[in-house]
Design a protein around this motif. Structure first.
Motif, PDB file in Angstrom:
ATOM      1  N   PHE A   1     -14.428   5.524   7.227  1.00 14.05           N
ATOM      2  CA  PHE A   1     -13.311   4.570   7.325  1.00 14.05           C
ATOM      3  C   PHE A   1     -12.979   4.309   8.791  1.00 14.05           C
ATOM      4  CE2 PHE A   1     -12.882   4.478   2.927  1.00 14.05           C
ATOM      5  CZ  PHE A   1     -12.817   5.761   2.398  1.00 14.05           C
TER       6      PHE A   1
ATOM      7  N   MET B   1      -2.658  11.739  -1.707  1.00 10.32           N
ATOM      8  CA  MET B   1      -3.551  10.953  -0.843  1.00 10.32           C
ATOM      9  C   MET B   1      -3.750  11.701   0.476  1.00 10.32           C
ATOM     10  SD  MET B   1      -5.292   8.213  -0.795  1.00 10.32           S
ATOM     11  CE  MET B   1      -6.601   8.495   0.388  1.00 10.32           C
TER      12      MET B   1
ATOM     13  N   TYR C   1       0.675   4.609  -2.295  1.00 11.71           N
ATOM     14  CA  TYR C   1       0.595   5.976  -1.755  1.00 11.71           C
ATOM     15  C   TYR C   1       1.739   6.827  -2.301  1.00 11.71           C
ATOM     16  CZ  TYR C   1      -3.020   4.803   1.669  1.00 11.71           C
ATOM     17  OH  TYR C   1      -4.198   4.435   2.283  1.00 11.71           O
TER      18      TYR C   1
ATOM     19  N   HIS D   1      -9.426  12.467  -1.307  1.00 12.82           N
ATOM     20  CA  HIS D   1      -9.877  12.227   0.076  1.00 12.82           C
ATOM     21  C   HIS D   1     -10.101  10.747   0.346  1.00 12.82           C
ATOM     22  CE1 HIS D   1     -11.946  12.421   3.805  1.00 12.82           C
ATOM     23  NE2 HIS D   1     -13.048  11.896   3.302  1.00 12.82           N
ATOM     24  N   ALA D   2     -10.982  10.151  -0.461  1.00 12.37           N
ATOM     25  CA  ALA D   2     -11.354   8.766  -0.144  1.00 12.37           C
ATOM     26  C   ALA D   2     -10.961   7.856  -1.297  1.00 12.37           C
ATOM     27  CB  ALA D   2     -12.854   8.690   0.089  1.00 12.37           C
ATOM     28  N   PHE D   3      -9.854   7.175  -1.144  1.00 14.18           N
ATOM     29  CA  PHE D   3      -9.378   6.263  -2.190  1.00 14.18           C
ATOM     30  C   PHE D   3      -9.045   4.940  -1.517  1.00 14.18           C
ATOM     31  CE2 PHE D   3      -7.732   4.757  -6.006  1.00 14.18           C
ATOM     32  CZ  PHE D   3      -6.431   4.317  -5.884  1.00 14.18           C
ATOM     33  N   SER D   4     -10.037   4.032  -1.539  1.00 14.71           N
ATOM     34  CA  SER D   4      -9.704   2.747  -0.916  1.00 14.71           C
ATOM     35  C   SER D   4      -9.303   1.779  -2.014  1.00 14.71           C
ATOM     36  CB  SER D   4     -10.877   2.229  -0.088  1.00 14.71           C
ATOM     37  OG  SER D   4     -12.024   2.147  -0.875  1.00 14.71           O
ATOM     38  N   PHE D   5      -8.339   0.914  -1.699  1.00  8.70           N
ATOM     39  CA  PHE D   5      -7.856   0.027  -2.769  1.00  8.70           C
ATOM     40  C   PHE D   5      -7.309  -1.271  -2.206  1.00  8.70           C
ATOM     41  CE2 PHE D   5      -3.351   0.740  -1.933  1.00  8.70           C
ATOM     42  CZ  PHE D   5      -3.340   1.995  -1.358  1.00  8.70           C
ATOM     43  N   LYS D   6      -7.299  -2.253  -3.082  1.00 15.45           N
ATOM     44  CA  LYS D   6      -6.691  -3.547  -2.777  1.00 15.45           C
ATOM     45  C   LYS D   6      -5.484  -3.711  -3.687  1.00 15.45           C
ATOM     46  CE  LYS D   6     -10.062  -6.480  -0.672  1.00 15.45           C
ATOM     47  NZ  LYS D   6     -11.412  -7.015  -0.773  1.00 15.45           N
ATOM     48  N   THR D   7      -4.450  -4.305  -3.157  1.00 16.76           N
ATOM     49  CA  THR D   7      -3.280  -4.592  -3.995  1.00 16.76           C
ATOM     50  C   THR D   7      -3.252  -6.097  -4.244  1.00 16.76           C
ATOM     51  OG1 THR D   7      -2.011  -4.727  -1.952  1.00 16.76           O
ATOM     52  CG2 THR D   7      -1.870  -2.665  -3.192  1.00 16.76           C
TER      53      THR D   7
ATOM     54  N   GLU E   1      -9.467  -6.145   5.035  1.00 10.18           N
ATOM     55  CA  GLU E   1      -9.039  -7.324   4.277  1.00 10.18           C
ATOM     56  C   GLU E   1      -8.570  -8.423   5.235  1.00 10.18           C
ATOM     57  OE1 GLU E   1      -6.455  -6.252   1.008  1.00 10.18           O
ATOM     58  OE2 GLU E   1      -5.966  -8.344   0.588  1.00 10.18           O
TER      59      GLU E   1
ATOM     60  N   TRP F   1       2.465   6.939   6.940  1.00 14.60           N
ATOM     61  CA  TRP F   1       1.204   6.468   6.343  1.00 14.60           C
ATOM     62  C   TRP F   1       0.291   7.688   6.276  1.00 14.60           C
ATOM     63  CZ3 TRP F   1       0.023   1.710   4.416  1.00 14.60           C
ATOM     64  CH2 TRP F   1      -1.312   1.418   4.187  1.00 14.60           C
ATOM     65  N   PRO F   2      -0.226   8.025   5.068  1.00 15.55           N
ATOM     66  CA  PRO F   2      -0.852   9.343   4.892  1.00 15.55           C
ATOM     67  C   PRO F   2      -2.294   9.477   5.351  1.00 15.55           C
ATOM     68  CG  PRO F   2      -0.864   8.144   2.818  1.00 15.55           C
ATOM     69  CD  PRO F   2      -0.173   7.261   3.810  1.00 15.55           C
ATOM     70  N   THR F   3      -2.899   8.391   5.867  1.00 14.90           N
ATOM     71  CA  THR F   3      -4.325   8.529   6.172  1.00 14.90           C
ATOM     72  C   THR F   3      -4.661   8.073   7.585  1.00 14.90           C
ATOM     73  OG1 THR F   3      -4.700   6.300   5.319  1.00 14.90           O
ATOM     74  CG2 THR F   3      -4.992   8.107   3.757  1.00 14.90           C
TER      75      THR F   3
ATOM     76  N   ASP G   1      -8.434  -0.202   4.684  1.00 16.53           N
ATOM     77  CA  ASP G   1      -8.417  -1.249   3.649  1.00 16.53           C
ATOM     78  C   ASP G   1      -7.749  -2.519   4.146  1.00 16.53           C
ATOM     79  OD1 ASP G   1      -9.667   0.396   1.818  1.00 16.53           O
ATOM     80  OD2 ASP G   1      -7.782   1.201   1.061  1.00 16.53           O
ATOM     81  N   ILE G   2      -6.571  -2.353   4.746  1.00 15.33           N
ATOM     82  CA  ILE G   2      -5.812  -3.536   5.178  1.00 15.33           C
ATOM     83  C   ILE G   2      -6.513  -4.234   6.342  1.00 15.33           C
ATOM     84  CG2 ILE G   2      -3.677  -4.262   6.323  1.00 15.33           C
ATOM     85  CD1 ILE G   2      -2.168  -2.291   4.548  1.00 15.33           C
TER      86      ILE G   2
ATOM     87  N   HIS H   1       0.835  -1.216   0.000  1.00 20.31           N
ATOM     88  CA  HIS H   1       0.000   0.000   0.000  1.00 20.31           C
ATOM     89  C   HIS H   1       0.867   1.263   0.000  1.00 20.31           C
ATOM     90  CE1 HIS H   1      -4.288  -1.430   0.903  1.00 20.31           C
ATOM     91  NE2 HIS H   1      -3.587  -2.496   0.546  1.00 20.31           N
TER      92      HIS H   1
END
Lengths: 78, 105
Positions: B31, A62, A55, A67-73, B88, B67-69, B84-85, A51
């Motif tokens: 979140f 980010m 970023y 603002h809101a960017f959720s993601f899976k890698t 998951e 970590w930016p958030t 997210d993590i 992640h």
């Protein structure tokens, strides 16, 4: 301030050239996205490292313009 | 004590720490709410820190973990991830295993 799907995809691919980016605009406001990003660069790395690579590719946007960017890698099998 | 030491102190003194926007019962961001709800669902005690109450802390925690958030979850002093993590890991049962491994569950 917001980012378009194209801008996000381009930013990611600039740093992670082999990335496949599937992205959905959740709210139709260019500000709430959900994405899945797959690349060989993630292989063998922890989720946090994966992640952080994403970023970093977004070059500080980010949490600011984005603002809101959720993601899976996802690791990419060679 | 500077903010980085203050954060180090908090994460080392509390087994499970959630830096979030708002509080578990009055979350100010979807979140943050999601992670607080995961912890409530797992029925574990956790310390929540409302970063909206302290701008230094709000930026300091991002520097601390690079970590930016927000939110950010820490277990036994270790940064686990953001929404997210954590989601998951929860969906894959990895979060429960980790808590058991650290004898917090």
């Amino acid at each position: 301030m917001s980012l378009s799907e194209k801008e996000i995809t381009n930013l990611i691919k600039e740093s992670i050239p082999d990335a496949i980016v599937e992205i959905k605009d959740l709210a139709g406001d260019n500000n709430h996205y959900s994405a899945t990003i797959s690349s060989k660069i993630f292989n063998g790395k922890s989720k946090i490292e994966q992640h952080k690579l994403v970023y970093k590719s977004l070059k500080g946007k980010m949490g600011n313009e984005l603002h809101a960017f959720s993601f899976k890698t996802v690791e990419k099998k060679i | 004590m500077n903010i980085q030491n203050e954060i180090k102190d908090i994460v080392q003194k509390n087994d499970i720490c959630l830096f979030m926007k708002g509080t578990p019962d009055a979350p100010q961001c979807g979140f943050s709410m999601a992670v607080a709800n995961v912890l409530k669902h797992l029925n574990v005690n956790f310390k929540s820190i409302n970063v909206l109450e302290n701008q230094n802390l709000r930026q300091g925690i991002k520097d601390f973990s690079d970590w930016p958030t927000i939110p950010q979850l820490y277990i036994k002093g270790e940064f686990i991830g953001g929404c997210d993590i954590v989601k998951e890991m929860f969906e894959k049962g990895e979060l429960l295993n980790l808590l058991k491994e650290k004898s917090l569950k």
